[in-house]
Scaffold this motif. Sequence first.
Motif, short mmCIF file in Angstrom:
data_model
loop_
_atom_site.label_atom_id
_atom_site.label_comp_id
_atom_site.label_asym_id
_atom_site.label_seq_id
_atom_site.Cartn_x
_atom_site.Cartn_y
_atom_site.Cartn_z
N ASN A 4 29.52 -16.20 17.73
CA ASN A 4 29.10 -16.02 16.35
C ASN A 4 27.86 -15.12 16.32
O ASN A 4 26.74 -15.58 16.48
CB ASN A 4 28.81 -17.39 15.73
N TRP A 5 28.07 -13.83 16.08
CA TRP A 5 27.00 -12.85 16.13
C TRP A 5 26.02 -13.01 14.97
O TRP A 5 24.85 -12.62 15.09
CB TRP A 5 27.58 -11.44 16.14
N ASN A 6 26.47 -13.56 13.86
CA ASN A 6 25.57 -13.76 12.72
C ASN A 6 24.45 -14.74 13.07
O ASN A 6 23.28 -14.48 12.77
CB ASN A 6 26.34 -14.28 11.50
N ILE A 7 24.80 -15.84 13.68
CA ILE A 7 23.79 -16.84 14.05
C ILE A 7 22.86 -16.28 15.13
O ILE A 7 21.64 -16.47 15.06
CB ILE A 7 24.46 -18.15 14.51
N GLY A 9 22.07 -13.17 15.58
CA GLY A 9 21.22 -12.19 14.91
C GLY A 9 20.09 -12.85 14.12
O GLY A 9 18.94 -12.39 14.17
N ILE A 10 20.41 -13.91 13.40
CA ILE A 10 19.39 -14.63 12.62
C ILE A 10 18.35 -15.24 13.55
O ILE A 10 17.13 -15.14 13.30
CB ILE A 10 20.05 -15.69 11.73
#
Length: 58
Positions: A4-7, A9-10
């Motif tokens: 999960n690249w979004n997590i 990144g965050i």
Amino acid sequence: MDVNWNIIGIVAILVVVLVVLTIRKNLKEKKKLENLLNNDFKKAEKKRVDADDSADEK
């Protein structure tokens, strides 16, 4: 397994923000400490200077 690249990144952005804020706070504290140490000293007592004693030793 899906990444999960979004997590990721965050979390990376939060870590960078935390590091920047910590560095800024440390710089402010360093300035305060430096000013305190530069201005917090006992001033030399004034004494009478004799013209005969040019070395002005005690």
